[in-house]
Motif scaffolding. Structure first.
Motif, PDB file in Angstrom:
ATOM      1  N   VAL A 175      39.431  49.991  18.707  1.00 49.54           N
ATOM      2  CA  VAL A 175      40.156  48.807  19.168  1.00 49.54           C
ATOM      3  C   VAL A 175      41.512  49.250  19.693  1.00 49.54           C
ATOM      4  O   VAL A 175      42.162  50.110  19.096  1.00 49.54           O
ATOM      5  N   ASN A 225      39.780  42.186  23.431  1.00 46.59           N
ATOM      6  CA  ASN A 225      40.462  42.093  22.148  1.00 46.59           C
ATOM      7  C   ASN A 225      41.504  40.977  22.225  1.00 46.59           C
ATOM      8  O   ASN A 225      41.980  40.636  23.303  1.00 46.59           O
ATOM      9  N   ARG A 231      37.867  46.029  22.755  1.00 47.10           N
ATOM     10  CA  ARG A 231      37.130  46.382  21.543  1.00 47.10           C
ATOM     11  C   ARG A 231      35.823  47.022  21.993  1.00 47.10           C
ATOM     12  O   ARG A 231      34.915  46.333  22.482  1.00 47.10           O
TER      13      ARG A 231
END
Length: 241
Positions: A175, A225, A231
């Protein structure tokens, strides 16, 4: 079709019953075969183009040294860098050519994720241990590619390795809080040699990660994200053989 080698030809599905069903099945097979060969030709063309660049650059450096324009001290680092680029390309192409054939062993997926996170100096979030059967070298390479992608294209902002378990699936990914990727780029990012930006790279990192996930019976997910960033994660089945 054999004489012309033209896979765009189709059988006319005349009549009814089993004969018509056979013709339709044959046409469906030809459509898939034609699409497969088109992908292979495009991939081969792109791979040749990508490999030609470092070869030409290394050759130019060597020829410049032969003519006395550059010294060995100037040439050797440049040639080494181009050879390393070729090595990365060839290794990535070999992974893409595996066609799902991987040797699996018992491993600790959490330990693997934590080790890669420590190697890149980013935090790890997840369980202490997670038994899994897979190929540790390929899984580590896929995670490494996701980390490199986040550090380069995500500008290194908020990068962390995350391992989660939900039901019978494990989600191993990275992430970041960088600029993220446009929606259209997210759809194309798994295609070999696709580049979402002009940042340096071979355009194979996400393709390799996707191939590794598929070889383990899973998939690669690229999701926005919140509030910003990307992500990227491997979705791996915990029940696959």
């Amino acid at each position: 079709m054999a004489d012309s080698q033209d896979l765009s030809l189709r059988v006319v599905p005349e009549g009814g019953g089993e004969l018509k069903a056979l013709a339709e099945a044959f046409n469906h097979m030809l459509e898939r075969l034609e699409a497969f060969l088109d992908r292979e030709r495009r991939f081969t063309r792109d791979a040749a183009h990508e490999l030609r660049t470092p070869v030409a650059a290394a050759l130019a450096q060597v020829e410049a040294a032969e003519k006395g324009y550059l010294s060995q001290e100037e040439v050797l680092p440049a040639v080494k860098e181009e050879l390393l680029r070729m090595k990365r390309l060839v290794e990535a192409l070999l992974i893409l050519a595996r066609e799902g054939r991987v040797e699996r062993v018992g491993l600790d997926l959490a330990a693997l994720a934590r080790e890669e996170a420590e190697a890149f100096g980013v935090p790890y979030e997840g369980p202490e241990s997670l038994p899994y059967r897979g190929n540790p070298l390929l899984l580590a390479q896929a995670l490494r590619n996701l980390l490199q992608n986040a550090l380069l294209h995500g500008e290194g902002k908020g990068v962390r390795v995350v391992l989660e378990v939900a039901g019978k699936e494990a989600f191993l990914g990275v992430v970041d809080q960088g600029p993220g990727m446009p929606e259209e780029a997210l759809k194309e990012a798994g295609r070999p040699f696709f580049r979402a930006s002009r940042a340096p790279g071979e355009g194979l990192g996400l393709s390799v990660a996707q191939k590794v996930a598929e070889a383990h019976g899973g998939r690669l997910e690229l999701l926005p994200n919140t509030p910003s960033g990307l992500r990227a994660r491997l979705v791996l089945s915990l029940t696959a053989d």
